[in-house]
Design a protein around this motif. Structure first.
Motif, PDB file in Angstrom:
ATOM      1  N   ASN A 403       5.840 -29.410 -62.846  1.00 19.78           N
ATOM      2  CA  ASN A 403       6.617 -28.453 -63.645  1.00 19.78           C
ATOM      3  C   ASN A 403       5.729 -27.364 -64.241  1.00 19.78           C
ATOM      4  N   ALA A 404       4.527 -27.748 -64.698  1.00 17.66           N
ATOM      5  CA  ALA A 404       3.627 -26.763 -65.304  1.00 17.66           C
ATOM      6  C   ALA A 404       3.181 -25.729 -64.268  1.00 17.66           C
ATOM      7  N   LEU A 409       3.708 -20.195 -61.906  1.00 15.20           N
ATOM      8  CA  LEU A 409       4.001 -19.284 -60.799  1.00 15.20           C
ATOM      9  C   LEU A 409       5.221 -18.419 -61.103  1.00 15.20           C
ATOM     10  N   LYS A 410       6.221 -19.006 -61.802  1.00 17.14           N
ATOM     11  CA  LYS A 410       7.400 -18.218 -62.191  1.00 17.14           C
ATOM     12  C   LYS A 410       7.024 -17.122 -63.184  1.00 17.14           C
ATOM     13  N   ILE A 411       6.139 -17.457 -64.126  1.00 21.67           N
ATOM     14  CA  ILE A 411       5.688 -16.462 -65.100  1.00 21.67           C
ATOM     15  C   ILE A 411       4.986 -15.312 -64.381  1.00 21.67           C
ATOM     16  N   ALA A 418      13.470 -21.067 -67.450  1.00 21.96           N
ATOM     17  CA  ALA A 418      14.416 -22.067 -67.953  1.00 21.96           C
ATOM     18  C   ALA A 418      15.389 -22.511 -66.862  1.00 21.96           C
ATOM     19  N   GLU A 419      15.573 -21.671 -65.835  1.00 21.89           N
ATOM     20  CA  GLU A 419      16.524 -21.993 -64.769  1.00 21.89           C
ATOM     21  C   GLU A 419      15.838 -22.792 -63.668  1.00 21.89           C
ATOM     22  N   ARG A 420      16.210 -24.085 -63.579  1.00 21.98           N
ATOM     23  CA  ARG A 420      15.606 -24.947 -62.562  1.00 21.98           C
ATOM     24  C   ARG A 420      16.641 -25.497 -61.594  1.00 21.98           C
ATOM     25  N   ARG A 421      17.897 -25.041 -61.726  1.00 19.98           N
ATOM     26  CA  ARG A 421      18.965 -25.601 -60.883  1.00 19.98           C
ATOM     27  C   ARG A 421      19.324 -24.687 -59.721  1.00 19.98           C
ATOM     28  N   THR A 446      11.817 -19.877 -54.825  1.00 18.99           N
ATOM     29  CA  THR A 446      11.876 -21.220 -55.423  1.00 18.99           C
ATOM     30  C   THR A 446      13.236 -21.830 -55.123  1.00 18.99           C
ATOM     31  N   GLY A 447      13.267 -23.143 -55.029  1.00 16.73           N
ATOM     32  CA  GLY A 447      14.537 -23.824 -54.781  1.00 16.73           C
ATOM     33  C   GLY A 447      14.500 -25.249 -55.284  1.00 16.73           C
ATOM     34  N   PRO A 448      15.639 -25.747 -55.833  1.00 18.06           N
ATOM     35  CA  PRO A 448      15.682 -27.128 -56.356  1.00 18.06           C
ATOM     36  C   PRO A 448      15.749 -28.142 -55.210  1.00 18.06           C
ATOM     37  N   MET A 449      14.789 -29.074 -55.189  1.00 15.96           N
ATOM     38  CA  MET A 449      14.785 -30.159 -54.205  1.00 15.96           C
ATOM     39  C   MET A 449      15.109 -31.465 -54.932  1.00 15.96           C
ATOM     40  N   ASN A 450      15.144 -32.572 -54.185  1.00 12.43           N
ATOM     41  CA  ASN A 450      15.555 -33.829 -54.829  1.00 12.43           C
ATOM     42  C   ASN A 450      14.530 -34.369 -55.814  1.00 12.43           C
ATOM     43  N   PHE A 451      13.242 -33.949 -55.703  1.00 13.46           N
ATOM     44  CA  PHE A 451      12.226 -34.435 -56.641  1.00 13.46           C
ATOM     45  C   PHE A 451      11.681 -33.312 -57.534  1.00 13.46           C
TER      46      PHE A 451
END
Length: 742
Positions: A403-404, A409-411, A418-421, A446-451
């Motif tokens: 997550n860090a 990378l998002k910054i 804040a958007e991780r979905r 970026t994209g939400p995966m199962n982990f």
């Protein structure tokens, strides 16, 4: 690329020794061009030949280059003193030169083959023990002496052979021992220039760069640490920060306020001045040292920059390598440890995560990767690079860091942390985050995966120049056809293939070829991958409504001659593109289809009128990128059974081909492959194809029509590359299956 008869030179060159001016001129060409230029290979060969003849007053000079398993004649020179006033003899020598330029020798043949194989020069004279060898040379004139040296960089790429000194040189046609180092020095410089043309990825190593810089500046060279006396206290007082920042390593005092230093680039006078101001010491003596040797010295005298667990690399732009940062990450994120807060990552003082993000990007860029994959798994974080089309594992990090790192990378690309979905797209302008000379952008998804969230970064090298069309892998037939297409006054040229198949590079190379002051070229891109001088480029921005369709409407009112649309994705863009192609503009674009004929069906699915497609289309070029088999360690063999049947069916040929060496070598890092080459399926529109499109016949029948019109399929072109020894049967079939229609 075969040399032309015009390359055979027939002029007497004036004589002089290898002057400092010539040496500096050649070295300047090497040192001032870190990336391949569009300069023609033949012009570099011509330069080499001219300087060799000028310096050594030879009667005959031949330059050879290694091409696969053969040695090609690339330049032939005969002096007019060989024929004097005999016109018939002059014509005979000219005819011989033309014939030689069309010939090839098998590797290992004769004296030239021996020099190329061993990398060592040969020097024969009629007065020496090897005089008999000279009498056996079938040259058409009496050979008094021979001097042959290799063209050698990291590999031997060819050779230069000289026969006989000129009569007026006063040595009875004999070369002297002093001529050998002159020719060897010229060969070293020329080999570097020629290799840069042959291999766009070729870069000088730090040791070779230092040698060339030392010769160019006439400064002493330090190539090893042994015997180097360094004043420890002077280094300690100067400090690691100043040494790293200015690239100046102080060695010893030469006076009360003067010092002797090492520099990789002593011509950087701004750094020298900055060092003197920061230390209040005057640089009295400069010696040249390779950049990696200076780095070894820094690590030796500043233990904190090493990989020890107790050390902590400085934040920001230190040169701690990725392994050292990963080790710190493992320590900081032990199973009992917790994650860093996202707010902490906005500060440049937040330690290992910022280091890790920067080092990942820098290391991927240096490794020649096109993409970086940051993938969360169930129990760890996997980092992979895509190099030459294949993903390779680079690092495995503790799951707690995921997550860090993603947040960091998002910054860097201003995304919502804040958007991780939901998936997000962004762009990193890396110059904002490094002081190093790495001018790249990264397209981030970026994209939400199962982990957890996965991040993929595509590296866009802004320092990278476009390659000429001749370097992209086009066969001679396809290249001639494609060049004719891009010079049409109006119509539509489409490139199709999956992501990463080289479509953009081909389009940029085409634009570079037609670019001139009297042509107005407008491009609509997402993103702008290469900046081309003299071309108007527009970056798309869907968030504010700047789409391909809107850019195209704008361009139709801006008096364009050539329009490039990054991609045709929808009916609106397709219809406006076809409108542009039908109203006097040349339009180039890309599409995602498997092969050239299926492009028609794709347009039809978008809802475009069929007769508009057939009326506007000039050609469709489908392409893929195959890995090049390493020419240094590739293994020849005779294909049998199924392999033989496949290549015979595709191109009507069978014979010796090559496979990758499973052990590889130092040049290909043990993979057996190095670099990539394009394969192309070029479908040109013609009367029969237009009729077929208008009748809406199926794709398979369109393919048959195109093949009757001379189209070579992707599979056939891949088999041609196998035949030429550029790639392997395994690589070709892994990317393009055999045709069902032949």
């Amino acid at each position: 690329m075969r040399a032309s008869a015009a390359q055979a030179a027939f002029l007497i060159m004036p004589s002089s020794s290898l002057s400092g001016q010539l040496r500096r001129s050649l070295l300047l060409r090497i040192l001032s061009k870190p990336t391949p230029s569009r300069e023609d290979l033949d012009s570099v060969i011509e330069l080499t030949a001219t300087k060799v003849v000028e310096q050594l007053q030879c009667q005959s000079m031949t330059l050879y280059l290694v091409e696969g398993d053969h040695i090609s004649f690339r330049h032939v020179y005969y002096s007019p003193t060989l024929w004097g006033n005999d016109k018939a003899k002059e014509a005979q020598f000219k005819q011989t030169a033309v014939k030689l330029l069309e010939m090839q020798l098998a590797k290992g043949t004769g004296n030239v083959g021996k020099v190329i194989e061993t990398g060592q020069p040969l020097f024969f004279t009629s007065k020496g023990p090897d005089a008999a060898s000279l009498k056996n040379m079938n040259t058409g004139f009496e050979v008094q002496s021979m001097l042959t040296v290799p063209l050698k960089t990291n590999i031997v790429i060819g050779a230069i052979q000289l026969l006989n000194k000129e009569i007026y040189a006063g040595t009875n046609g004999q070369f002297e021992q002093k001529d050998l180092p002159i020719l060897q020095e010229l060969a070293v410089y020329s080999a570097t220039l020629i290799q840069r043309m042959l291999d766009p990825k070729f870069q000088l190593g730090p040791e070779d760069t230092a040698k060339f810089v030392a010769k160019f500046t006439d400064l002493p060279l330090v190539s090893k640490l042994e015997g180097l006396e360094v004043e420890d206290k002077l280094v300690e007082i100067t400090g690691q920060e100043i040494i790293r920042r200015e690239g100046v390593f102080p060695v010893k005092r030469t006076g009360a306020n003067t010092v002797s230093v090492l520099m990789a680039n002593p011509l950087d006078y701004a750094k020298r001045e900055a060092f003197q101001q920061a230390t209040e010491l005057t640089i009295d003596e400069v010696r040249v040292a390779p950049a990696n040797l200076i780095e070894q010295l820094i690590k030796k005298y500043f233990k904190d920059s090493g990989k020890g667990k107790g050390s902590r690399p400085a934040t920001g732009d230190s040169d701690a390598d990725i392994a050292a940062v990963a080790e710190l990450i493992d320590t900081a994120y032990s199973p009992t440890g917790g994650e860093m807060k996202a707010e902490e990552l906005e500060s440049e003082d937040s330690g290992p995560i910022i280091q890790l993000a920067n080092r990942l990007i820098e290391d991927a860029y240096i490794s020649g990767a096109s993409d970086i994959h940051v993938e969360p798994l169930e129990k760890e974080l996997l980092v992979r690079y895509r190099v030459d089309g294949l993903c390779q594992e680079k690092l495995r990090l503790p799951k707690q860091v995921a997550n860090a790192l993603v947040t960091r990378l998002k910054i860097m690309c201003n995304l919502d942390i804040a958007e991780r979905r939901l998936p997000q797209d962004g762009r990193i302008i890396f110059k904002k985050f490094t002081k190093k000379n790495i001018d790249i952008d990264l397209r981030v998804a970026t994209g939400p995966m199962n982990f957890g969230e996965k991040v993929v970064m595509r590296i866009l090298d802004k320092q990278k120049s476009t390659l000429p069309l001749t370097a992209l892998g086009f066969s001679e037939e396809n290249l001639a056809k494609y060049r004719e297409c891009i010079r049409q006054p109006y119509g539509m040229i489409l490139h199709c293939g999956p992501t990463g198949s080289g479509k953009s590079m081909t389009l940029y190379s085409a634009l570079a070829e037609v670019n001139s002051v009297d042509v107005n070229i407008q491009t609509a891109e997402d993103p702008i991958e290469y900046t081309l001088a003299g071309i108007n480029q527009m970056q798309m921005n869907r968030q504010i409504g700047l789409t391909f369709a809107r850019a195209l409407r704008c361009y139709l009112r801006m008096d364009p001659d050539v329009i490039l649309v990054g991609e045709i994705r929808d009916q609106e863009t397709a219809e406006i593109a076809i409108e542009a192609a039908l109203t006097g503009h040349l339009l180039l674009s890309t599409l995602h289809t498997n092969d050239a004929p299926s492009t028609i069906a794709r347009f039809s699915e978008m809802g475009v009128e069929i007769f508009n497609i057939s009326a506007s289309l000039i050609c469709v070029c489908a392409q893929r990128l195959l890995r090049r088999v390493c020419r240094n360690c590739k293994v020849p063999y005779e294909p049998k059974d199924r392999e033989k049947e496949i290549i015979e069916k595709a191109i009507g040929w069978s014979g010796q081909i090559f496979k990758a060496n499973p052990q590889g070598c130092h040049l290909c890092s043990g993979s057996g492959y190095k670099g990539r080459v394009g394969i192309h399926e070029l479908m040109l529109n013609n009367e029969e194809l237009t009729e077929g499109i208008n009748k809406e016949i199926e794709t398979a029948e369109l393919k048959r029509i195109a093949m009757r019109g001379g189209m070579k399929t992707l599979h056939q072109d891949s088999m041609l590359k196998v035949k030429e020894g550029t790639t392997t049967m395994e690589e070709a079939l892994a990317n393009v299956p055999p045709d069902l229609i032949l």
